[in-house]
Design a protein around this motif. Structure first.
Motif, short mmCIF file in Angstrom:
data_model
loop_
_atom_site.label_atom_id
_atom_site.label_comp_id
_atom_site.label_asym_id
_atom_site.label_seq_id
_atom_site.Cartn_x
_atom_site.Cartn_y
_atom_site.Cartn_z
N ARG A 189 -13.31 23.37 -69.54
CA ARG A 189 -12.60 23.33 -68.01
C ARG A 189 -12.05 22.05 -67.94
O ARG A 189 -10.98 21.99 -67.04
CB ARG A 189 -13.77 23.48 -67.18
CG ARG A 189 -14.24 24.88 -67.27
CD ARG A 189 -15.16 25.40 -66.09
NE ARG A 189 -15.87 26.52 -66.52
CZ ARG A 189 -16.45 27.23 -65.49
NH1 ARG A 189 -16.99 26.62 -64.44
NH2 ARG A 189 -16.79 28.65 -65.67
N THR A 190 -12.38 20.87 -68.67
CA THR A 190 -11.47 19.60 -68.43
C THR A 190 -10.12 19.73 -69.04
O THR A 190 -9.15 19.52 -68.62
CB THR A 190 -12.26 18.48 -68.98
OG1 THR A 190 -13.59 18.28 -68.46
CG2 THR A 190 -11.49 17.19 -68.73
N LYS B 73 -19.73 23.75 -63.37
CA LYS B 73 -20.18 23.73 -64.66
C LYS B 73 -20.96 22.33 -64.75
O LYS B 73 -21.95 22.36 -65.17
CB LYS B 73 -19.03 23.78 -65.80
CG LYS B 73 -19.40 23.92 -67.10
CD LYS B 73 -20.40 25.01 -67.31
CE LYS B 73 -19.63 26.74 -67.30
NZ LYS B 73 -20.50 27.69 -67.28
N ARG C 49 -8.66 22.59 -69.46
CA ARG C 49 -7.76 23.51 -68.58
C ARG C 49 -7.11 22.97 -67.24
O ARG C 49 -6.15 23.05 -67.10
CB ARG C 49 -8.81 24.55 -68.10
CG ARG C 49 -9.03 25.70 -69.19
CD ARG C 49 -9.38 27.04 -68.67
NE ARG C 49 -9.84 27.83 -69.69
CZ ARG C 49 -11.25 28.54 -69.74
NH1 ARG C 49 -11.80 28.20 -68.58
NH2 ARG C 49 -11.42 29.02 -70.49
N ARG D 65 -9.34 24.72 -60.48
CA ARG D 65 -9.97 24.20 -61.99
C ARG D 65 -10.97 23.09 -61.53
O ARG D 65 -11.93 22.84 -62.48
CB ARG D 65 -8.87 23.73 -63.07
CG ARG D 65 -8.06 25.28 -63.37
CD ARG D 65 -7.20 25.21 -64.34
NE ARG D 65 -6.53 26.39 -64.66
CZ ARG D 65 -5.78 26.83 -65.65
NH1 ARG D 65 -5.63 25.74 -66.52
NH2 ARG D 65 -5.33 27.98 -65.83
N LEU E 297 -14.87 22.89 -62.71
CA LEU E 297 -15.58 21.70 -63.30
C LEU E 297 -16.52 21.38 -62.70
O LEU E 297 -17.57 21.05 -63.54
CB LEU E 297 -14.34 20.57 -63.51
CG LEU E 297 -14.82 19.47 -64.60
CD1 LEU E 297 -14.89 20.15 -65.63
CD2 LEU E 297 -13.62 18.47 -64.41
N TYR F 24 -17.95 22.45 -70.05
CA TYR F 24 -17.36 21.45 -69.55
C TYR F 24 -16.14 20.67 -69.76
O TYR F 24 -15.08 20.65 -69.32
CB TYR F 24 -18.42 20.11 -68.98
CG TYR F 24 -18.17 19.02 -68.30
CD1 TYR F 24 -18.23 19.04 -67.05
CD2 TYR F 24 -17.46 17.93 -68.93
CE1 TYR F 24 -18.07 17.99 -66.17
CE2 TYR F 24 -17.09 16.79 -68.41
CZ TYR F 24 -17.37 16.94 -66.86
OH TYR F 24 -17.03 15.72 -66.19
#
Lengths: 290, 290
Positions: free
Chosen positions: A38-39, B45, A41, B38, B42, A35
């Motif tokens: 991905r934040t 996830k 990214r 993206r 997120l 998580y």
């Protein structure tokens, strides 16, 4: 014998507690790490958008340039907060969950140790049981075996209490950590989202106050300014090669726009800015908004 | 001749406008599409985290179960809002930017058409110039060539005005769209972040009000309850094989816990829940908090 079974049940409860914690905390750790990743990214992608917006602003007329530039700055600010969110998630959520893995391993090792003690108790009980069936009258042997069973039982009993205390502490810590880690997660997220609302409110105002008509006037002046300039030039009989004339035209266009903007605004800083759009952004880019 | 050069300059300004829009709007489109993608990842996830939290809740005692379950529900709510954010970004930001690409292509085709007209004007001018140098006295030929130039110039002039109007509309639409698209982007983000703050505030309260001590009492009762139960069982002389007894122990443990919780809470719904933890989550899972 029942006390042995009882001990076993208690160890099963304890073992399940640890196994469960290991399973779920491991999953929470990898999911929250993903998580966070991905934040990060998402932040990177938004940073690229900020860069493109800034580049685009440099190619536009002053009114739109200032608007897009200020908007990009706000978008960058949100990414700064997102970056802080990522760093705080790593420190206060993912790292403690990682440490938890080591803690669980240690507890499992303790349980394993106890199980050896428990196995010995069962072995001694079985020995005694066999003896009673085979040689029920051999008092001395039975007495010796009973002493071994008592010793093994005492060991198991002592270890069980130690284990129970350890698991009690483990469970207490687990519940505390769970509450702390997820409270920290929520707090970090809450702070980020609150800051994002704040910055986007300002960004919205920036876009709302953009004067489209003024920008369009600038654009029209640019198109017609070039025209006017060439009309004023004396006619020539000889025609230069198209390539050369177009190159010259390019230069003249710049000059025309610059002098025209000077006439319109009587503001010399604006025109040096035309020569260096980057410098303009740093310095007087906001001038048209004043 | 100067009017030809002037037209060329104006077309350069117009062409730059379109090229620039094509370049940057294209980049904004792909960057915002990636940003949306993206954000969706997120959300995915976090959805996995919600699932794991729910699974974990089902393995825990009622107090923690209710807390984790309610927390997971709030986390899921944030993901629902994130999902709405993703859908709205696609509809109100990415799609209009994609449509923009088609609009730009059309405008470029119009510019290309004009350039053909402009080329013809230059060709006619060059023809006339050559004629004046070669046969300056051939009045008839020069007159014919002059007529051709006039016709070509009229064509070019008319097309330039058409093009100017089109580019004016294009630029106005571009500025409007830019303002609209980024305002929509900001609004969508703002709404999501505001909702997230709201939901996380509730989630924080859930975690804060978690009664750790009560949970720990349940856990201790579980450990010692099993012990007490086995102490109460009559002693047996024959010992069942360890595997069988342990299997039985497992079942008895469940029964013990269930009847013990019944004694403690006198709440029958809680115990059927023990048999079906999923059912429990749907139905009476919040009972311990009441």
């Amino acid at each position: 014998m029942s006390i042995v079974l009882s001990r076993d049940s208690r160890v099963r409860v304890m073992e399940n507690t640890v196994t469960n914690a290991e399973k779920y905390f491991g999953q929470f750790c990898s999911l929250l790490a993903a998580y966070t990743c991905r934040t990060a990214r998402l932040r990177d992608k938004a940073d690229q958008l900020v860069k493109q917006l800034t580049d685009f602003a440099n190619t536009e007329n002053p009114e739109l340039r200032a608007t897009v530039r200020n908007f990009a700055q706000d978008l960058a600010k949100v990414q700064d907060y997102r970056h802080a969110e990522v760093e705080r998630l790593e420190t206060k959520v993912v790292s403690p969950l990682k440490l938890y893995g080591a803690h669980i391993k240690q507890t499992r090792a303790e349980i394993k140790k106890f199980k050896q003690v428990q196995k010995n108790e069962i072995k001694q009980l079985e020995k005694l049981e066999k003896l009673r069936q085979k040689s029920p009258l051999d008092r001395q042997m039975i007495s010796q075996a009973e002493t071994s069973v008592q010793r093994a039982s005492a060991d198991a009993s002592r270890t069980t209490h130690q284990l129970e205390e350890m698991i009690d502490t483990f469970q207490k810590q687990k519940l505390k950590d769970l509450q702390k880690i997820f409270s920290d997660f929520v707090t970090i997220e809450m702070v980020f989202h609150a800051k994002a609302v704040e910055v986007y409110s300002s960004a919205f105002q920036i876009l709302e106050s953009y004067d489209l008509e003024r920008d369009l006037e600038d654009f029209r002046a640019k198109m017609h300014g070039v025209y006017g300039h060439y009309n004023a030039r004396p006619l020539k009989d000889t025609m230069p090669s198209p390539a050369v004339s177009w190159a010259l035209t390019g230069q003249s266009t710049q000059t025309t726009i610059r002098s025209q903007r000077r006439d319109e605004e009587e503001e010399s800083t604006e025109h040096s800015a035309e020569e260096d759009p980057v410098e303009d952004l740093r310095g007087q880019g906001q001038a048209p908004q004043q």
